[in-house]
Design a protein around this motif. Sequence first.
Motif, PDB file in Angstrom:
ATOM      1  N   GLN B 362     -39.263  49.419  20.646  1.00 43.99           N
ATOM      2  CA  GLN B 362     -39.812  48.072  20.497  1.00 43.99           C
ATOM      3  C   GLN B 362     -41.200  48.104  19.840  1.00 43.99           C
ATOM      4  O   GLN B 362     -41.517  47.242  19.013  1.00 43.99           O
ATOM      5  CB  GLN B 362     -39.873  47.382  21.872  1.00 43.99           C
ATOM      6  CG  GLN B 362     -38.507  46.979  22.415  1.00 43.99           C
ATOM      7  CD  GLN B 362     -37.598  48.166  22.749  1.00 43.99           C
ATOM      8  OE1 GLN B 362     -38.067  49.214  23.194  1.00 43.99           O
ATOM      9  NE2 GLN B 362     -36.308  48.000  22.527  1.00 43.99           N
ATOM     10  N   ILE B 363     -42.006  49.113  20.213  1.00 42.18           N
ATOM     11  CA  ILE B 363     -43.315  49.259  19.571  1.00 42.18           C
ATOM     12  C   ILE B 363     -43.140  49.577  18.079  1.00 42.18           C
ATOM     13  O   ILE B 363     -43.829  49.021  17.213  1.00 42.18           O
ATOM     14  CB  ILE B 363     -44.129  50.373  20.272  1.00 42.18           C
ATOM     15  CG1 ILE B 363     -44.601  49.891  21.647  1.00 42.18           C
ATOM     16  CG2 ILE B 363     -45.311  50.826  19.419  1.00 42.18           C
ATOM     17  CD1 ILE B 363     -45.686  48.831  21.617  1.00 42.18           C
ATOM     18  N   GLN B 364     -42.183  50.458  17.773  1.00 43.84           N
ATOM     19  CA  GLN B 364     -41.947  50.823  16.366  1.00 43.84           C
ATOM     20  C   GLN B 364     -41.496  49.613  15.552  1.00 43.84           C
ATOM     21  O   GLN B 364     -41.904  49.436  14.404  1.00 43.84           O
ATOM     22  CB  GLN B 364     -40.867  51.903  16.252  1.00 43.84           C
ATOM     23  CG  GLN B 364     -41.115  53.147  17.073  1.00 43.84           C
ATOM     24  CD  GLN B 364     -42.097  54.088  16.421  1.00 43.84           C
ATOM     25  OE1 GLN B 364     -42.552  53.837  15.322  1.00 43.84           O
ATOM     26  NE2 GLN B 364     -42.444  55.146  17.109  1.00 43.84           N
ATOM     27  N   LEU B 365     -40.628  48.787  16.137  1.00 47.82           N
ATOM     28  CA  LEU B 365     -40.161  47.591  15.430  1.00 47.82           C
ATOM     29  C   LEU B 365     -41.342  46.668  15.132  1.00 47.82           C
ATOM     30  O   LEU B 365     -41.420  46.059  14.059  1.00 47.82           O
ATOM     31  CB  LEU B 365     -39.093  46.855  16.250  1.00 47.82           C
ATOM     32  CG  LEU B 365     -37.707  47.517  16.316  1.00 47.82           C
ATOM     33  CD1 LEU B 365     -36.832  46.839  17.367  1.00 47.82           C
ATOM     34  CD2 LEU B 365     -37.014  47.482  14.951  1.00 47.82           C
ATOM     35  N   GLY B 366     -42.260  46.567  16.102  1.00 46.91           N
ATOM     36  CA  GLY B 366     -43.444  45.739  15.891  1.00 46.91           C
ATOM     37  C   GLY B 366     -44.325  46.288  14.777  1.00 46.91           C
ATOM     38  O   GLY B 366     -44.853  45.538  13.951  1.00 46.91           O
ATOM     39  N   ILE B 367     -44.471  47.643  14.744  1.00 46.53           N
ATOM     40  CA  ILE B 367     -45.266  48.277  13.683  1.00 46.53           C
ATOM     41  C   ILE B 367     -44.649  47.971  12.323  1.00 46.53           C
ATOM     42  O   ILE B 367     -45.341  47.597  11.363  1.00 46.53           O
ATOM     43  CB  ILE B 367     -45.333  49.809  13.908  1.00 46.53           C
ATOM     44  CG1 ILE B 367     -46.217  50.133  15.122  1.00 46.53           C
ATOM     45  CG2 ILE B 367     -45.859  50.524  12.665  1.00 46.53           C
ATOM     46  CD1 ILE B 367     -46.195  51.601  15.522  1.00 46.53           C
ATOM     47  N   ILE B 368     -43.316  48.105  12.231  1.00 47.96           N
ATOM     48  CA  ILE B 368     -42.635  47.842  10.962  1.00 47.96           C
ATOM     49  C   ILE B 368     -42.825  46.384  10.555  1.00 47.96           C
ATOM     50  O   ILE B 368     -43.145  46.075   9.404  1.00 47.96           O
ATOM     51  CB  ILE B 368     -41.134  48.188  11.076  1.00 47.96           C
ATOM     52  CG1 ILE B 368     -40.963  49.699  11.195  1.00 47.96           C
ATOM     53  CG2 ILE B 368     -40.342  47.631   9.896  1.00 47.96           C
ATOM     54  CD1 ILE B 368     -39.566  50.135  11.589  1.00 47.96           C
ATOM     55  N   GLU B 370     -45.142  44.182  11.368  1.00 48.62           N
ATOM     56  CA  GLU B 370     -46.491  43.741  11.021  1.00 48.62           C
ATOM     57  C   GLU B 370     -47.108  44.567   9.893  1.00 48.62           C
ATOM     58  O   GLU B 370     -47.725  44.019   8.986  1.00 48.62           O
ATOM     59  CB  GLU B 370     -47.385  43.764  12.260  1.00 48.62           C
ATOM     60  CG  GLU B 370     -46.968  42.662  13.247  1.00 48.62           C
ATOM     61  CD  GLU B 370     -47.729  42.714  14.565  1.00 48.62           C
ATOM     62  OE1 GLU B 370     -48.772  43.387  14.623  1.00 48.62           O
ATOM     63  OE2 GLU B 370     -47.260  42.072  15.530  1.00 48.62           O
ATOM     64  N   ARG B 371     -46.930  45.915   9.957  1.00 44.71           N
ATOM     65  CA  ARG B 371     -47.648  46.748   8.975  1.00 44.71           C
ATOM     66  C   ARG B 371     -46.866  46.951   7.684  1.00 44.71           C
ATOM     67  O   ARG B 371     -47.455  47.155   6.637  1.00 44.71           O
ATOM     68  CB  ARG B 371     -48.007  48.104   9.577  1.00 44.71           C
ATOM     69  CG  ARG B 371     -48.956  47.927  10.750  1.00 44.71           C
ATOM     70  CD  ARG B 371     -49.609  49.223  11.142  1.00 44.71           C
ATOM     71  NE  ARG B 371     -49.997  49.153  12.547  1.00 44.71           N
ATOM     72  CZ  ARG B 371     -50.099  50.182  13.351  1.00 44.71           C
ATOM     73  NH1 ARG B 371     -49.825  51.391  12.885  1.00 44.71           N
ATOM     74  NH2 ARG B 371     -50.456  50.040  14.596  1.00 44.71           N
ATOM     75  N   LEU B 373     -43.758  44.953   6.776  1.00 40.53           N
ATOM     76  CA  LEU B 373     -43.228  43.686   6.263  1.00 40.53           C
ATOM     77  C   LEU B 373     -44.301  42.602   6.170  1.00 40.53           C
ATOM     78  O   LEU B 373     -44.072  41.559   5.565  1.00 40.53           O
ATOM     79  CB  LEU B 373     -42.066  43.199   7.141  1.00 40.53           C
ATOM     80  CG  LEU B 373     -40.876  44.173   7.267  1.00 40.53           C
ATOM     81  CD1 LEU B 373     -39.791  43.584   8.169  1.00 40.53           C
ATOM     82  CD2 LEU B 373     -40.294  44.504   5.896  1.00 40.53           C
ATOM     83  N   GLY B 374     -45.443  42.827   6.811  1.00 33.31           N
ATOM     84  CA  GLY B 374     -46.543  41.871   6.694  1.00 33.31           C
ATOM     85  C   GLY B 374     -46.335  40.579   7.449  1.00 33.31           C
ATOM     86  O   GLY B 374     -46.902  39.536   7.093  1.00 33.31           O
ATOM     87  N   LEU B 375     -45.542  40.621   8.505  1.00 32.68           N
ATOM     88  CA  LEU B 375     -45.356  39.409   9.320  1.00 32.68           C
ATOM     89  C   LEU B 375     -46.612  39.156  10.144  1.00 32.68           C
ATOM     90  O   LEU B 375     -47.373  40.075  10.433  1.00 32.68           O
ATOM     91  CB  LEU B 375     -44.133  39.569  10.225  1.00 32.68           C
ATOM     92  CG  LEU B 375     -42.801  39.515   9.468  1.00 32.68           C
ATOM     93  CD1 LEU B 375     -41.639  39.935  10.364  1.00 32.68           C
ATOM     94  CD2 LEU B 375     -42.545  38.120   8.902  1.00 32.68           C
ATOM     95  N   PRO B 376     -46.838  37.885  10.528  1.00 33.30           N
ATOM     96  CA  PRO B 376     -48.061  37.576  11.282  1.00 33.30           C
ATOM     97  C   PRO B 376     -48.082  38.286  12.634  1.00 33.30           C
ATOM     98  O   PRO B 376     -47.027  38.595  13.179  1.00 33.30           O
ATOM     99  CB  PRO B 376     -47.994  36.054  11.471  1.00 33.30           C
ATOM    100  CG  PRO B 376     -46.735  35.585  10.878  1.00 33.30           C
ATOM    101  CD  PRO B 376     -46.023  36.710  10.238  1.00 33.30           C
ATOM    102  N   LYS B 377     -49.269  38.549  13.148  1.00 30.29           N
ATOM    103  CA  LYS B 377     -49.456  39.279  14.394  1.00 30.29           C
ATOM    104  C   LYS B 377     -48.589  38.682  15.499  1.00 30.29           C
ATOM    105  O   LYS B 377     -48.507  37.477  15.674  1.00 30.29           O
ATOM    106  CB  LYS B 377     -50.937  39.218  14.785  1.00 30.29           C
ATOM    107  CG  LYS B 377     -51.360  40.342  15.684  1.00 30.29           C
ATOM    108  CD  LYS B 377     -52.424  41.228  15.025  1.00 30.29           C
ATOM    109  CE  LYS B 377     -52.792  42.401  15.921  1.00 30.29           C
ATOM    110  NZ  LYS B 377     -51.704  43.407  16.009  1.00 30.29           N
ATOM    111  N   GLY B 378     -47.925  39.577  16.241  1.00 25.34           N
ATOM    112  CA  GLY B 378     -46.907  39.155  17.208  1.00 25.34           C
ATOM    113  C   GLY B 378     -47.457  38.572  18.494  1.00 25.34           C
ATOM    114  O   GLY B 378     -48.631  38.704  18.801  1.00 25.34           O
ATOM    115  N   ARG B 379     -46.567  37.928  19.232  1.00 25.59           N
ATOM    116  CA  ARG B 379     -46.913  37.363  20.533  1.00 25.59           C
ATOM    117  C   ARG B 379     -46.001  37.953  21.591  1.00 25.59           C
ATOM    118  O   ARG B 379     -44.841  38.123  21.334  1.00 25.59           O
ATOM    119  CB  ARG B 379     -46.679  35.865  20.516  1.00 25.59           C
ATOM    120  CG  ARG B 379     -47.395  35.181  19.388  1.00 25.59           C
ATOM    121  CD  ARG B 379     -48.373  34.215  19.932  1.00 25.59           C
ATOM    122  NE  ARG B 379     -49.272  33.719  18.903  1.00 25.59           N
ATOM    123  CZ  ARG B 379     -50.231  32.846  19.191  1.00 25.59           C
ATOM    124  NH1 ARG B 379     -50.409  32.419  20.419  1.00 25.59           N
ATOM    125  NH2 ARG B 379     -51.036  32.418  18.250  1.00 25.59           N
TER     126      ARG B 379
END
Lengths: 297, 379
Positions: B362-368, B370-371, B373-379
Motif C-alpha cells: 500500500q505504501i508502494q502504491l502511494g509512492i507510485i 504521487e511520485r 504519476l503526479g497525483l495530488p497528495k493522498g488522504r
Amino acid sequence: MSDVDFRLTDDQRALRQGMRELLDGRFGREALRAAADADGLDRELWRELGEAGLFTLRVPEADGGVGLGLPEAVLVFEEAGRALVPGPLVATHLAGARAEPGSVVTAVWEEGGLVDHLADADYVLAGDGLLPAEPVRAAAEPVRSVDPLTPLHRSAGTAGPRAVHEAALLTAALQLGTAGWAMDAAVAYAKEREQFGRPIGSFQAVQHLCARLLVRAEPARAAVYAAAVTGDPGEIAAAKLLADEAAVAGMRDCLQVHGGMGFTWEADVHLHLKRAWLRAEQWQRAGVAEEELAAAL
Amino acid sequence: MELTDTPQEAAFRAELRAWLADVLPKLPPKPDPNDWPGRRAYDCGWQRMLYDAGYAGLQWPEDAGGRGATPIEHLIYLEETEAAGAPYVGAGFVGLLHAGPTIAAEGTPEQRRRWLHPILRGDEVWCQGFSEPDAGSDLASLRTRAVRDGDEYVISGSKIWTSHAEAADWCELLVRTDPEAKKHRGITWLAMPMDAPGVTVRPLRTLAGSTEFAEVFLDEVRVPVENRLGEENDGWRVSMVTLSFERGTAFAGEVVACRRTLRELAAAARANGRWDDPVLRRRLGRLSGEFGALWRLVQWNVSQGAPGPGGSVFKLRYSQARQELYEAAAAVLGPDALDWDQEWTADRLSSLSYTIAAGTTQIQLGIIAERILGLPKGR
C-alpha cells in the motif's frame, strides 16, 4: 556500452515520434469518433499508413521495404494501439510486400472462427499464403461486433495463418499502447475530476487503482521489448499474456476511475476496452500462451 | 535495444562461473536457521571467500574498496551465483547493501577506513535500527531519543524488525536528536556497537517459526559523537542516500531462484499427476511468463540508470508474484502442503512477509501514485 540495454537509439526514438505525430495529426479524437460512426475502413488513411512504412517496415530495402526489425515494428505498433487505429494492422504487416501497396489484408483467427474487416479486405492470410478475399467473404456470415470499430464475420473452411508468434508480438505491442492510453486517461481524469471539494486522485483508493495501471504496464513493456529483441517464442507468449492483461485490466480500471462517465457511449473509454477484449482473442489467447509457457517448464 | 553480453561481460561471466564451480564444493554444510553463531560463521565465511577472490563489494566504488562493477555485471553476478546455488548475502545484507554504501557516500575518511574494510572481508556484521513499534511505514515519526553529553550521545528507546540483531557487531541507528524540529528534520544517523552497555536484544519469532529479526531495547546507551555520519539532525537524508536500492536490484537474484523453483514445481506436478489439471498447468505457465518478464524488468530498470521509483514497480509486482508462486506450490503439493517438512512450506510461510517488508504494497502504491504519476497528495 553494455549490450543489455533497453534504451532506444536515436533512430528508434525518431521513428516512434514520427508515427505519433502522423497519428496525432491524421487520427485524432474527431477522426476516431467519425470512424466509429462510419461504415468500413478509411482507405485514404490506410494508404498513408502504408506510405509511412507501417506495413513494409520489415521488408528488405532491396524489395522496396524499410528494412528494419521487430523492435522498430513494436515501437510503431505501440503508437497505433495508443491511437486506436482501426483495421487489420497485424495481418497487413505480415503480408508485407506480398500485397500491393494500399491493400487491406486480414486473417481468419482460426479455422471456422472469426475474421475481422472481411468486407474491406482484398486478401486473407491463410496457411503460408495469401488468398483473394472474395471467396472467403462469400462463405462467411456477418457477426454483430462488440467493437464498433472492428466489423466481424464468422468464417467457414478457411485455415488460419502461420507466423503466429510474430503476429502475437505485434498484437501485444498494440495492447501496450492501449495500456499506456488507459494510464494516461485515468491519471488525467483523476487529477481533474473533483468530489468532496478535492480531486478524486487525492483519495488513496483511486490512487491505488491508477498505480496498478503502471504496475501492469511496465512489466508488460519490458516483456514486449525483450521479446522483440530475442524473438524467442516463450518470451513472445509471456509478452502477449502480460500485454493482454495490462490492456484489458487497465481499461477496466480506467473505466472505474471515470465513474458514470466511463459507462457512456460518448466517452472513448469503451472503444479502447472493447478493442483490448478483441485483441486478447487474436493470434494467441491466454490459454494458448499459458500452455506454451507451461510446456517449456 | 540489445540483450546479449558484450565481450567484457561474457569474460566476467565465464571467470565467475569457473570460480563458483571451483569453490562451491568446498563450502561447509548449511547451518540450522535458529543457530545464529553458525549462520554468522557461514555467511561471513562465504563473504571472506568472495573477498579473497575479488568479488566483495562488487558494485561498491573502487575508492571504497569495491570492484566498481557495472550494474549489468552485478546482474550477471546475481544470475550466476543463483544458478550455481551459491549462498545468499545473508548476515552481510545490511552492511553490504545499505550501511556500507551509506558510509561510502557520506562518511569521513576515518569512518570509511574504520568500517568499510571489515564489511567487505566479512569480519563485521551490521544490522539496521530504523523501525520502531510506533514508526513502521511512517518511519520519520521515530522517537528513540539521543541526548548529547560531551563527546557522547546517550540513547534511550526501542527498535523493532531488526534483522540479524543477534549476529551483528554494529547497528546503523536512526535517533531523534531534536524533538522540536519537524519530524524529518531532527533525526541523526549513528553507528552503535551492539555490545555497548544498555543494549538488549529480544528475538522475535516469526510465523515461519524462526527468529529472523528482533526487538532492540536501548537504555542510556553511550555512543561517541565520532560515530555520527553526516551532521546532527541530517540523518533522514543520510539514510535515504541508498534506501531506494532495497527496492531496485536487491531482489534480482531471487527472481532467478523463483524461476528455478517453478521448474521444480512443474517436475513435481508431472510426477504426482496434478500436471494433468489444466488450471494448475496454466497457472504455472502464467507464472513462468511473469518471472521471465520480471527478470527483463530488472534489466530494464538497470539500463535506465540509478535505482529510483522504477524499483517500486518491480518490488510491488515481484512480492505479489512470489506469493503466487508459493500458493501454486501449495496447489502442486495438495494436502501435503500442510506438512511443515515438505520442501516449499517454509518458503510459502516466509513469502507472506514480502508484501510488508521494505515498504508495504500500500505504501508502494502511494509512492507510485504521487511520485511517478503526479497525483495530488493522498488522504
